[in-house]
Design a protein around this motif. Structure first.
Motif, PDB file in Angstrom:
ATOM      1  N   UNK A   1      -9.177 -14.903   5.139  1.00 28.53           N
ATOM      2  CA  UNK A   1      -9.309 -13.730   4.280  1.00 28.53           C
ATOM      3  C   UNK A   1      -9.645 -12.489   5.104  1.00 28.53           C
ATOM      4  N   UNK A   2     -10.539 -12.656   6.079  1.00 30.67           N
ATOM      5  CA  UNK A   2     -10.917 -11.529   6.934  1.00 30.67           C
ATOM      6  C   UNK A   2      -9.712 -11.046   7.734  1.00 30.67           C
ATOM      7  N   UNK A   3      -8.898 -11.997   8.235  1.00 27.38           N
ATOM      8  CA  UNK A   3      -7.691 -11.624   8.992  1.00 27.38           C
ATOM      9  C   UNK A   3      -6.744 -10.805   8.123  1.00 27.38           C
ATOM     10  N   UNK A   4      -6.578 -11.192   6.856  1.00 25.03           N
ATOM     11  CA  UNK A   4      -5.703 -10.437   5.965  1.00 25.03           C
ATOM     12  C   UNK A   4      -6.256  -9.035   5.705  1.00 25.03           C
ATOM     13  N   UNK A   5      -7.580  -8.927   5.551  1.00 24.26           N
ATOM     14  CA  UNK A   5      -8.186  -7.607   5.337  1.00 24.26           C
ATOM     15  C   UNK A   5      -7.977  -6.709   6.554  1.00 24.26           C
ATOM     16  N   UNK A   6      -8.147  -7.268   7.755  1.00 26.83           N
ATOM     17  CA  UNK A   6      -7.917  -6.490   8.979  1.00 26.83           C
ATOM     18  C   UNK A   6      -6.457  -6.050   9.080  1.00 26.83           C
ATOM     19  N   UNK A   7      -5.554  -6.932   8.699  1.00 25.49           N
ATOM     20  CA  UNK A   7      -4.126  -6.581   8.726  1.00 25.49           C
ATOM     21  C   UNK A   7      -3.832  -5.401   7.803  1.00 25.49           C
ATOM     22  N   UNK A   8      -4.390  -5.434   6.602  1.00 17.68           N
ATOM     23  CA  UNK A   8      -4.152  -4.357   5.654  1.00 17.68           C
ATOM     24  C   UNK A   8      -4.693  -3.031   6.167  1.00 17.68           C
ATOM     25  N   UNK A   9      -5.875  -3.054   6.770  1.00 21.22           N
ATOM     26  CA  UNK A   9      -6.438  -1.827   7.341  1.00 21.22           C
ATOM     27  C   UNK A   9      -5.529  -1.309   8.450  1.00 21.22           C
ATOM     28  N   UNK A  10      -5.109  -2.196   9.353  1.00 23.46           N
ATOM     29  CA  UNK A  10      -4.261  -1.790  10.474  1.00 23.46           C
ATOM     30  C   UNK A  10      -2.942  -1.200   9.992  1.00 23.46           C
ATOM     31  N   UNK A  11      -2.311  -1.843   9.011  1.00 17.29           N
ATOM     32  CA  UNK A  11      -1.013  -1.378   8.524  1.00 17.29           C
ATOM     33  C   UNK A  11      -1.124  -0.021   7.840  1.00 17.29           C
ATOM     34  N   UNK A  12      -2.217   0.195   7.139  1.00 14.83           N
ATOM     35  CA  UNK A  12      -2.420   1.511   6.531  1.00 14.83           C
ATOM     36  C   UNK A  12      -2.669   2.583   7.586  1.00 14.83           C
ATOM     37  N   UNK A  13      -3.322   2.211   8.694  1.00 13.63           N
ATOM     38  CA  UNK A  13      -3.477   3.150   9.800  1.00 13.63           C
ATOM     39  C   UNK A  13      -2.120   3.497  10.417  1.00 13.63           C
ATOM     40  N   UNK A  14      -1.227   2.495  10.529  1.00 12.49           N
ATOM     41  CA  UNK A  14       0.124   2.767  11.026  1.00 12.49           C
ATOM     42  C   UNK A  14       0.863   3.723  10.090  1.00 12.49           C
ATOM     43  N   UNK A  15       0.741   3.491   8.782  1.00 13.87           N
ATOM     44  CA  UNK A  15       1.391   4.379   7.820  1.00 13.87           C
ATOM     45  C   UNK A  15       0.888   5.809   7.968  1.00 13.87           C
ATOM     46  N   UNK A  16      -0.436   5.939   8.070  1.00 13.38           N
ATOM     47  CA  UNK A  16      -1.025   7.268   8.238  1.00 13.38           C
ATOM     48  C   UNK A  16      -0.495   7.929   9.511  1.00 13.38           C
ATOM     49  N   UNK A  17      -0.383   7.155  10.584  1.00  8.39           N
ATOM     50  CA  UNK A  17       0.101   7.707  11.852  1.00  8.39           C
ATOM     51  C   UNK A  17       1.538   8.188  11.739  1.00  8.39           C
ATOM     52  N   UNK A  18       2.377   7.414  11.032  1.00  5.79           N
ATOM     53  CA  UNK A  18       3.800   7.732  10.964  1.00  5.79           C
ATOM     54  C   UNK A  18       4.114   8.903  10.033  1.00  5.79           C
ATOM     55  N   UNK A  19       3.269   9.128   9.029  1.00  5.20           N
ATOM     56  CA  UNK A  19       3.564  10.215   8.082  1.00  5.20           C
ATOM     57  C   UNK A  19       2.835  11.512   8.451  1.00  5.20           C
ATOM     58  N   UNK A  20       2.026  11.465   9.519  1.00  3.34           N
ATOM     59  CA  UNK A  20       1.277  12.648   9.943  1.00  3.34           C
ATOM     60  C   UNK A  20       1.935  13.271  11.168  1.00  3.34           C
ATOM     61  N   UNK A  21       1.774  14.572  11.363  1.00  3.81           N
ATOM     62  CA  UNK A  21       2.311  15.213  12.575  1.00  3.81           C
ATOM     63  C   UNK A  21       1.656  14.622  13.825  1.00  3.81           C
TER      64      UNK A  21
END
Length: 399
Positions: A65-85
């Motif tokens: 469960x912790x691994x899945x939570x870390x994955x979700x945080x990481x993927x949202x950070x990637x999304x933020x990085x890709x949609x930001x200048x």
């Protein structure tokens, strides 16, 4: 038990080939983007011993469960990085995401391995762990195909969103369908497997046995890590076009993926050496064929042998690690074992890079094949002694 692993592996397999593209998109240059992605391998070596102790404390299913939570945080950070200048802060956020993805994937792998090692009778261990290894290969094969389709239709962010969906489905399945801790009855264990179960219940580990098998497994992982570099590099060296190279790489990966059930059954029935030795030999022969037979047919034959050899060893690293682990606190030992194996996994591409710079690509491939042959000699000579140190023969039978 395995369906969540398949879904997670496909999502992760889709993300892996586009991470370099994502790094370039957020403003890293070619050299730095490769280094940033390489952080993941370094993290795997450093944290695995600590992860073993962590999983032993919190439990393997909670660690998932912790691994899945870390994955979700990481993927949202990637999304933020890709949609930001692109900016320095955005690149720092992207690097944090890489670190969290490495933490999540290593935690997931180790927790799943621990769960199966602790809940599967030793007589069926190789089949169970080979099937787990097969789920990862399934993801490595089909994940990039999904990514290719999505990139052709949409943007980089679509692959990240797909992976978020895969993680959410995996998490839901873990909550909804997680099996209770297996408590197999002794009456359910076949007569031929009862001595193996008794030996496992009283087993301790051995530093010397771990060191011996660690050398053999690292030879295997150097071969495995190098194959993803060798096939495309050698095809380019011989002047083949990118479409042909990609097709042959896919053929090799398909052969690899289809053999996991055979690999587990053979290793359980005939012994761990039947999983390790053919893999070392066949992959090394495949590389040698590619070097000596510099025609399209030789390239195809060599790539096929590399795929077959790697597939035949599906799960052998996890099986050997489970065999070497003590009866109690398996997760703590398996974390250290994963770190040992990660050394070869991280080192293979660097060996090719260094040897190519020093002597050229043919000698780089020859050095990797040589490591495989030396690993074979090492395992043939010492594998039986290593297993004797933990009270087993190479078939897993108690001495």
């Amino acid at each position: 038990m395995y369906l969540p692993s398949v879904i997670y592996a496909i999502g992760n397999g889709a993300l892996t080939p586009v991470l370099v593209l994502a790094a370039l998109a957020v403003g890293f240059d070619d050299a730095t983007s490769s280094a940033v992605i390489g952080i993941g391998g370094f993290i795997g070596i450093m944290i695995s011993p600590f992860l073993g102790g962590f999983i032993a404390r919190v439990g393997d299913r909670r660690a998932m469960y912790i691994a899945m939570a870390l994955s979700l945080i990481a993927l949202n950070l990637f999304l933020l990085s890709l949609v930001s200048p692109p900016s320095q802060h955005i690149r720092a956020i992207f690097v944090v995401g890489i670190v969290l993805v490495a933490l999540a994937s290593n935690t997931w792998l180790l927790a799943r391995q621990t769960y199966i090692a602790e809940t599967t009778p030793i007589a069926w261990r190789s089949r169970a762990l080979a099937t787990l290894g097969g789920t990862f290969r399934f993801g490595e094969l089909f994940g990039p195909l999904v990514a290719t389709f999505m990139l052709a239709m949409w943007y980089l962010t679509s692959v990240v969103i797909f992976n978020i969906g895969a993680v959410l489905i995996t998490l839901i399945m873990l909550f909804a369908f997680s099996l209770p801790r297996a408590q197999f009855d002794l009456d359910d264990i076949p007569d031929y497997a009862q001595p193996l179960h008794d030996a496992e219940a009283n087993k301790t580990t051995s530093v010397a046995a771990t060191a011996i098998m660690g050398v053999a497994i690292n030879a295997l992982f150097i071969l495995r890590a190098s194959r993803a570099v060798i096939i495309p590099l050698w095809g380019t060296y011989l002047g083949f076009d990118a479409t042909f190279i990609t097709a042959i790489f896919g053929m090799s990966a398909l052969l690899d993926t289809t053999l996991f059930l055979v690999a587990g059954a053979v290793t359980d029935k005939w012994g761990r050496h039947w999983g390790l030795l053919p893999t070392l030999i066949v992959m090394s022969v495949g590389i040698s064929v590619m070097i000596l037979w510099r025609e399209p047919a030789g390239y195809i034959a060599g790539a096929a042998l590399i795929g077959i050899g790697n597939g035949f060893g599906t799960g052998i690293n996890m099986t050997v690690g489970a065999d070497l682990s003590p009866a109690r606190n398996k997760a703590k030992f398996l974390g250290k074992w994963q770190a040992i194996a990660n050394i070869g996994n991280a080192g293979g591409p660097f060996i090719i890079s260094g040897m190519t710079a020093l002597a050229g690509l043919p000698w780089a491939l020859a050095s990797i094949a040589g490591i495989g042959f030396l690993g074979t000699i090492w395992a043939v000579t010492l594998m039986g002694r290593a297993y004797a140190m933990i009270g087993m023969d190479v078939k897993g039978n108690p001495l």
